[in-house]
Design an enzyme around this catalytic site. Structure first.
Site, short mmCIF file in Angstrom:
data_model
loop_
_atom_site.label_atom_id
_atom_site.label_comp_id
_atom_site.label_asym_id
_atom_site.label_seq_id
_atom_site.Cartn_x
_atom_site.Cartn_y
_atom_site.Cartn_z
N ARG A 132 0.85 -1.20 0.00
CA ARG A 132 0.00 0.00 0.00
C ARG A 132 0.88 1.24 0.00
NH1 ARG A 132 -3.53 -1.23 4.41
NH2 ARG A 132 -4.80 -2.31 2.87
N ASP B 95 4.93 -4.68 6.50
CA ASP B 95 3.70 -4.90 7.26
C ASP B 95 3.61 -6.40 7.60
OD1 ASP B 95 0.91 -5.72 7.61
OD2 ASP B 95 0.40 -3.66 7.12
N ASP C 252 1.04 -7.93 9.12
CA ASP C 252 -0.35 -8.40 9.15
C ASP C 252 -1.08 -8.12 10.47
OD1 ASP C 252 0.27 -9.69 6.60
OD2 ASP C 252 1.19 -11.26 7.81
N ASP D 262 -2.60 -6.41 13.61
CA ASP D 262 -2.96 -5.03 13.90
C ASP D 262 -3.66 -4.98 15.25
OD1 ASP D 262 -2.26 -3.96 11.21
OD2 ASP D 262 -3.92 -5.23 10.58
N ASP E 21 -6.56 -9.58 12.43
CA ASP E 21 -5.83 -10.25 11.34
C ASP E 21 -4.87 -11.34 11.80
OD1 ASP E 21 -7.21 -8.58 9.60
OD2 ASP E 21 -5.64 -7.06 9.64
N GLU F 34 -4.61 -13.93 9.03
CA GLU F 34 -3.75 -13.45 7.94
C GLU F 34 -2.27 -13.60 8.33
OE1 GLU F 34 -2.96 -9.39 5.32
OE2 GLU F 34 -4.57 -9.40 6.80
#
EC number: 3.6.1.15
Length: 181
Positions: free
Chosen positions: A26, A106, A108, A110, A123, A126
């Site tokens: 992102r 990142d 994953d 959070d 997450d 994930e």
């Protein structure tokens, strides 16, 4: 985190997050730098363009303060909303800043903190999927789990970006610098 020729207060930078395999995840355009030090960067963006790895684009809805520290495996996004302040905390590698952007990996996991103080770890599935797919090492797993505990301690004790003064000081500084642009 900073070098002599790095961004100064009021400059705009791009933020890029990557995944463990090196793929771009992102990109956030136009984050205003509010403070830089040897160890940390504080910035703010408002209605900034975000581009996803699949090319989708969207605009953020509210002002957000961002906090990155070179010794911690998380970064903190403070979202300033009409119903109160909420936080989105990414478990991630310490950020590096180069001429192109501020960059981090990142991982994953959070932690979301709602205006009422409720915390949620997000997450986890994930994280497990990507950990298996990209072979996160035992060291990475240990570091990230330790940093979740550090982050929760910061939240519970109102440390750093979770202090009441942080939002007031840094959002007001953003407004002041924006008026000068």
């Amino acid at each position: 985190m900073m070098n002599i020729s790095g961004p100064r207060e009021g400059d705009f930078i791009t933020i890029k997050s990557y995944k463990h395999d090196g793929s771009l995840h992102r990109t956030w355009r136009d984050t205003m730098v509010l403070k830089t030090s040897e160890n940390a960067l504080i910035g703010c963006n408002d209605h900034t363009l975000v581009t996803e790895s699949d090319g989708r684009r969207w605009i953020t809805r509210e002002p957000a303060l961002v906090y990155f520290h070179k010794h911690y495996w998380f970064n903190i996004v403070t979202m300033i909303r009409e119903n109160g302040v909420s936080y989105y905390c990414n478990l991630a590698s310490p950020a590096v800043l180069d001429k192109e952007a501020l960059k981090y990996i990142d991982y994953d996991l959070d932690v979301k903190v709602f205006p009422n103080g409720e915390k949620r770890l997000l997450d986890v599935d994930e994280y497990e999927d990507h950990g298996n797919k990209w072979h996160y090492s035992a060291d990475i797993d240990k570091i990230l789990k330790h940093n979740v505990r550090v982050l929760v301690d910061w939240i519970n004790n109102g440390k750093g970006p979770f202090s009441k003064e942080y939002v007031e000081i840094w959002y007001n500084r953003y407004l002041e610098l924006s008026r000068q642009q």
